[in-house]
Design a protein around this motif. Sequence first.
Motif, short mmCIF file in Angstrom:
data_model
loop_
_atom_site.label_atom_id
_atom_site.label_comp_id
_atom_site.label_asym_id
_atom_site.label_seq_id
_atom_site.Cartn_x
_atom_site.Cartn_y
_atom_site.Cartn_z
N MET A 187 -9.79 96.34 97.58
CA MET A 187 -9.13 95.26 97.85
C MET A 187 -6.93 95.73 98.26
O MET A 187 -6.97 96.73 97.53
N LYS A 188 -6.53 95.17 98.90
CA LYS A 188 -5.52 96.09 99.35
C LYS A 188 -4.60 94.95 98.63
O LYS A 188 -4.63 93.83 99.24
N TYR A 189 -3.01 94.85 97.70
CA TYR A 189 -2.39 94.13 97.00
C TYR A 189 -0.57 94.30 98.31
O TYR A 189 -0.35 95.55 98.17
N HIS A 190 0.08 93.60 97.58
CA HIS A 190 0.94 93.89 98.27
C HIS A 190 2.11 93.12 97.09
O HIS A 190 1.37 91.98 96.63
N LYS A 191 3.77 93.17 96.74
CA LYS A 191 4.44 92.67 96.27
C LYS A 191 4.80 91.81 97.11
O LYS A 191 5.62 91.80 97.68
N LEU A 192 4.57 90.94 96.01
CA LEU A 192 5.83 89.03 96.88
C LEU A 192 6.99 89.29 97.08
O LEU A 192 7.90 89.31 95.74
N PRO A 193 7.53 89.07 97.68
CA PRO A 193 8.92 89.14 97.93
C PRO A 193 9.88 88.67 96.71
O PRO A 193 9.36 87.79 96.46
N HIS A 194 10.14 89.87 96.51
CA HIS A 194 11.73 88.92 95.04
C HIS A 194 10.84 88.34 94.05
O HIS A 194 11.26 87.55 93.16
N SER A 195 9.77 89.26 94.14
CA SER A 195 9.34 88.76 92.44
C SER A 195 8.48 90.23 91.98
O SER A 195 8.73 91.31 92.74
N SER A 196 8.09 89.88 90.77
CA SER A 196 6.67 91.25 89.92
C SER A 196 5.70 91.04 90.63
O SER A 196 5.19 92.36 89.22
N LEU A 197 5.24 89.62 91.04
CA LEU A 197 3.75 89.97 91.38
C LEU A 197 3.48 90.04 91.89
O LEU A 197 3.15 90.77 93.41
N GLU A 198 2.05 91.06 92.67
CA GLU A 198 1.70 91.81 92.94
C GLU A 198 -0.26 91.47 93.09
O GLU A 198 -1.17 90.40 92.78
N VAL A 199 -0.39 91.18 95.08
CA VAL A 199 -1.02 89.97 95.09
C VAL A 199 -1.89 90.52 96.19
O VAL A 199 -1.69 91.37 96.98
N SER A 200 -3.20 90.12 96.27
CA SER A 200 -3.78 90.35 97.14
C SER A 200 -3.75 90.27 98.07
O SER A 200 -3.01 88.85 98.91
N LYS A 201 -4.30 90.89 99.08
CA LYS A 201 -3.94 90.00 100.84
C LYS A 201 -4.32 89.09 101.09
O LYS A 201 -3.61 88.60 102.17
N ILE A 202 -5.21 88.78 100.74
CA ILE A 202 -6.42 87.54 100.74
C ILE A 202 -5.90 86.53 99.79
O ILE A 202 -6.36 86.89 98.31
N CYS A 203 -5.92 85.60 99.87
CA CYS A 203 -5.59 84.89 98.85
C CYS A 203 -6.99 83.85 99.24
O CYS A 203 -7.03 83.35 99.99
N LEU A 204 -7.09 82.88 97.83
CA LEU A 204 -8.01 82.36 97.91
C LEU A 204 -7.28 80.74 97.90
O LEU A 204 -6.70 80.23 96.77
N GLY A 205 -7.97 80.08 99.32
CA GLY A 205 -7.16 78.84 99.40
C GLY A 205 -8.37 77.94 98.93
O GLY A 205 -9.84 78.15 99.56
N THR A 206 -8.42 76.61 98.21
CA THR A 206 -9.18 76.20 97.67
C THR A 206 -9.03 74.57 97.89
O THR A 206 -9.24 73.43 96.73
N MET A 207 -8.23 74.41 98.82
CA MET A 207 -8.27 72.71 99.04
C MET A 207 -9.33 71.98 99.06
O MET A 207 -9.31 70.50 99.56
N THR A 208 -10.83 72.12 99.55
CA THR A 208 -11.91 71.70 99.99
C THR A 208 -12.49 71.10 98.02
O THR A 208 -13.05 70.57 97.91
N PHE A 209 -12.19 72.04 97.22
CA PHE A 209 -13.03 72.39 96.05
C PHE A 209 -12.76 70.61 95.69
O PHE A 209 -11.46 70.07 95.44
N GLY A 210 -13.46 70.05 95.15
CA GLY A 210 -13.95 68.42 94.96
C GLY A 210 -13.90 67.33 96.04
O GLY A 210 -14.12 66.36 95.98
N GLU A 211 -13.81 67.65 96.72
CA GLU A 211 -14.41 66.78 98.30
C GLU A 211 -15.22 67.61 98.96
O GLU A 211 -16.42 67.15 99.21
N GLN A 212 -14.95 68.86 99.65
CA GLN A 212 -16.46 70.03 100.54
C GLN A 212 -17.03 70.84 99.72
O GLN A 212 -18.24 70.35 99.73
N ASN A 213 -16.97 71.01 98.66
CA ASN A 213 -17.51 72.27 97.70
C ASN A 213 -17.11 71.46 95.70
O ASN A 213 -16.47 70.42 95.33
N THR A 214 -18.52 71.72 95.68
CA THR A 214 -19.06 70.84 94.80
C THR A 214 -18.07 71.89 93.26
O THR A 214 -17.07 72.83 93.36
N LYS A 215 -18.13 71.50 91.94
CA LYS A 215 -17.71 71.80 90.94
C LYS A 215 -18.55 73.85 90.79
O LYS A 215 -17.86 74.63 90.55
N GLN A 216 -19.39 73.59 90.63
CA GLN A 216 -20.45 74.65 90.92
C GLN A 216 -20.21 75.57 91.71
O GLN A 216 -19.78 77.32 92.05
#
Length: 183
Positions: free
Chosen positions: A1-30
């Motif tokens: 995985m590649k990472y980069h520093k989020l601008p103006h922060s000390s956060l090193e984030v993966s270039k891929i972010c897991l979006g979770t807006m379906t958890f609880g509607e299209q996706n079960t807890k499991q």
Amino acid sequence: MKYHKLPHSSLEVSKICLGTMTFGEQNTKQEAFEQLDFAVERGINFIDTAEMYPVPPKQNTQGLTESYIGDWLSHSDKRQKVILATKVAGPRNVPYIRENMSLDRRNIHQALDDSLTRLKTDYIDLYQLHWPQRKTNCFGQLNYPYPNDNEEVTLIETLEALNELIKAGKIRYIGVSNETHGA
């Protein structure tokens, strides 16, 4: 995985972010747990959620996404391995979240405390305004009529409320999710 520093922060984030807006509607807890495990095992450390998720927004599911992530964080003990981003809903017509959705001090403090409870954590790495206080063309409508009205809550008030929460150690960094500008 590649990472980069989020601008103006000390956060090193993966270039891929897991979006979770379906958890609880299209996706079960499991399924949410399985997706979170899968992502983290492959080096994804950036998880995005929001207080109004899942989508489509509904009163009976609001907050489930954050709750699923909170249960996973407490079950997996991986809080220190992820960069957690969530959002305060802001001035939209979702009165089941809060009667007044302005981005004022009271609403921002309440929204964050509720998110921290659901996420079962003491802090958020990146806390974002889902939308700015002013009316915006969030989804690219052609010929959007930008209003010239003055909002009752100023950007200064919003930023001061967020700064209080940074000083309290509840937020590391702030941002805005859906922003655009007029012609």
